[in-house]
Enzyme design. Structure first.
Site, short mmCIF file in Angstrom:
data_model
loop_
_atom_site.label_atom_id
_atom_site.label_comp_id
_atom_site.label_asym_id
_atom_site.label_seq_id
_atom_site.Cartn_x
_atom_site.Cartn_y
_atom_site.Cartn_z
N GLY A 19 0.83 -1.17 -0.08
CA GLY A 19 0.06 0.06 -0.05
C GLY A 19 0.85 1.34 0.05
N ALA A 24 2.97 7.67 4.11
CA ALA A 24 3.77 6.52 4.43
C ALA A 24 3.52 5.48 3.37
CB ALA A 24 3.51 5.97 5.85
N ASN A 25 4.50 4.77 3.18
CA ASN A 25 4.19 3.53 2.27
C ASN A 25 4.35 2.33 3.13
OD1 ASN A 25 4.27 4.98 -0.03
ND2 ASN A 25 6.56 5.13 -0.30
N ASP A 135 -7.64 10.70 13.74
CA ASP A 135 -7.98 10.64 12.40
C ASP A 135 -8.94 9.06 12.20
OD1 ASP A 135 -7.76 11.09 9.51
OD2 ASP A 135 -5.87 9.92 9.15
#
Length: 591
Positions: A19, A24-25, A135
């Site tokens: 993803g 961020a990865n 979040d």
């Protein structure tokens, strides 16, 4: 750039990318020390270069790692490797709620209530520690095949709070669930999470978002100014108790919301009870819409008045032109002098601000120094060298295997030697634990094939021995019954361990050894579910009842027998000797 096969911090082997996000990865990786798959989020490059953000990210992620609840994705580790900051988490094989909503549309009331119950249960643990997620959105809620819900991104979400409104790529996903107080820049409280849960609850039940717009600002303004659309217009048969929960959770005024996740969770637990079927619609105690709403109405009214007075202004325009012609030359000169003075002051301010900015930049550069190499130094020596250079030392030191570095000395630092960091930055030390060893655990009850594979992958030789256990045993087939190396022992690569694993079944004793009777065999077979066939052979040569044959060999550990097996035994039966009766002999006086 993280590549497939790369090993982060000499521990986490990257398997594949799973993803990419605005901040961020995400990668699937293998933890070579604890022998498990993990998910690693590596901070995006521009955020990793923001030292203030990185410090906040590390602090908040470590705080999140203390949370323990089945509905929260566990945070295992936070670290840095060659300038790349990462967070290691529990790997979840499932989908996030946004994918579920897109596939299913709206969910049933019972499904939505169950999901929100699990979310509030997880957040209760966080709120009890006064940790705010900030979040909550369906992209941050994972759901497994068995229906278990997991909240993700605690550390990153909290760290992103101060920058998310400036991140174009990330805000659009979050703004749909943004509490009014966050949209207006007033900061977050526990009740901010409650608002986001309420919006998520609305979306689960209706399959759509309550507020939409062309950009993030427009949507945020709707959260501030517009009342939540009636959910009963979208889902007419929804219980009033459920609508009341959503109304209370999404109140504009935080005073009208639940105090925390625990309070909302308790309300959710009974919302589908029959006793609440006739519940009245909730009335919020405190005023909801702020004076800003009145200001919007006033602006609309002013616009209307301006339109109506347009003709009047046109008439006044000619009069203003006449008055302007009466301004004398002296007045113009005075105005020009004033403008010149203002321009000079403004120019001076620009010069001063520029100088201050340049000085700050120069100071920043001079304060950035390379991390010294303290490899092979004692801990005390390393700390002294680093502190002399102006760095601080992390209390969280870790051990690391090394063939070349003596036990107790520094193997490396994080950040690594040679990387530039500002004075005052924190340095983590990795201390040598000597040649790499493997700590043996108690493998009893675990699948021996899985244990064998994991140990062999780490360089050990694994021998296995089959142990036949009774059908009533606590062990199942292929489970480790015992091991020849005690738990807590450390082995080096190349050393051996033997695992004794179970095979559920029975072996037959030697029924022909002269100690067993037919009754003994029948009892044995009845106990173990074996189907017995007894063949009797008449032979006066042997003792009556002697078992001389069995169809399956005795003590055959290689071929244990399971329930339902068949066994045949052969038994010698003696023929009784009967004396012939002489018809000429009378018995009892009868002839």
């Amino acid at each position: 750039m993280v590549m497939k096969g790369q090993k982060i911090s000499d521990r986490y082997q990257i398997i594949k990318s799973i993803g990419e996000g605005g901040m961020a990865n995400v990668y699937l990786a293998y933890d070579t020390i604890l022998d498990r798959n993990v998910a690693i989020k590596v901070l995006r490059g521009d955020l990793a270069n923001d030292e203030k953000f990185v410090r906040r990210f590390q602090r908040e992620a470590l705080a999140a790692s203390s949370l323990s609840n089945p509905n929260i994705v566990e945070v295992y580790d936070v670290g840095e490797d060659n300038g790349e900051y990462y967070i290691v988490m529990e790997y979840i094989e499932g989908k996030h709620l946004k994918q579920l909503i897109k596939k299913r549309g709206k969910l049933t009331v019972s499904e939505a209530v169950d999901i929100v119950l699990q979310i509030t249960d997880g957040l209760t643990v966080a709120h009890d520690s006064y940790i705010i997620h900030r979040d909550i959105k369906p992209q941050n809620i994972m759901i497994l095949e068995n229906g278990l819900v997991k909240i993700t991104d605690f550390g990153i979400a909290m760290a992103m709070n101060s920058t998310q409104l400036t991140q174009t790529n990330s805000v659009m996903g979050s703004v749909h669930y943004l509490p009014p107080e966050q949209a207006s820049g007033k900061g977050s409280t526990l009740q901010s999470d409650i608002y986001s849960i309420g919006i998520l609850f609305y979306e689960l039940l209706t399959g759509k978002l309550p507020f939409k717009g062309e950009n993030a600002v427009e949507i945020a303004l709707k959260h501030l100014k517009e009342a939540l659309p009636s959910i009963r217009e979208e889902v007419p048969n929804i219980p009033q108790s459920v609508e009341n929960i959503i109304i209370k959770a999404t109140a504009k005024n935080p005073k009208n919301r639940y105090a925390d996740a625990r309070e909302m969770h308790e309300d959710l637990k009974t919302c589908l009870d029959a006793a609440r079927n006739d519940e009245e619609k909730i009335k919020l105690k405190y005023q909801e819409l702020s004076d800003d709403t009145k200001m919007i109405k006033q602006v609309k009214d002013d616009t209307k008045k301006n339109t109506e007075s347009k003709n009047v202004n046109n008439k006044k325009k000619e009069e203003e032109e006449v008055i302007a012609k009466k301004i004398t030359g002296d007045d113009l000169k005075k105005q020009n002098k004033t403008l010149i003075r203002l321009a000079s002051i403004f120019t001076g301010l620009i010069i001063v601000v520029t100088l201050i900015f340049v000085m700050i930049m120069v100071t920043s550069k001079t304060a950035t120094i390379a991390v010294p190499d303290v490899t092979n130094k004692t801990i005390d020596e390393a700390i002294r060298i680093l502190q002399d250079e102006g760095f601080t030392i992390s209390d969280n030191q870790e051990g690391k295997a090394s063939k070349d570095i003596e036990v107790g000395k520094v193997v490396e630092t994080s950040p690594k030697a040679g990387i530039n960091r500002k004075k005052g930055s924190e340095i983590k030390l990795y201390i040598s634990t000597g040649d790499e060893t493997i700590l043996i655990e108690d493998y009893t009850g675990k699948n021996y094939l899985e244990v064998k594979g994991a140990l062999e992958a780490r360089g050990l030789k694994v021998n296995e021995t089959q142990v036949v256990v009774d059908t009533d045993s606590e062990f199942k087939t292929d489970e480790v019954v015992s091991q020849d190396v005690e738990a807590g022992t450390s082995l080096k690569k190349g050393q051996s361990i033997t695992l004794n694993y179970a095979v559920v079944g029975i072996t037959y004793p030697d029924f022909t050894d002269g100690t067993y009777t037919v009754s003994d065999v029948e009892e044995f077979c009845e106990k173990h579910g074996v189907i017995l066939t007894v063949i009797e052979i008449t032979d006066n040569t042997y003792l009556d009842g002697t078992i001389y044959y069995q169809s399956r060999p005795a003590n055959d550990n290689e071929n244990p027998v399971t329930k339902g097996a068949k066994l045949t035994i052969k038994v010698y039966i003696s023929e009784e000797d009967e004396e012939p009766i002489d018809p000429g002999v009378c018995e009892d006086g009868l002839c």
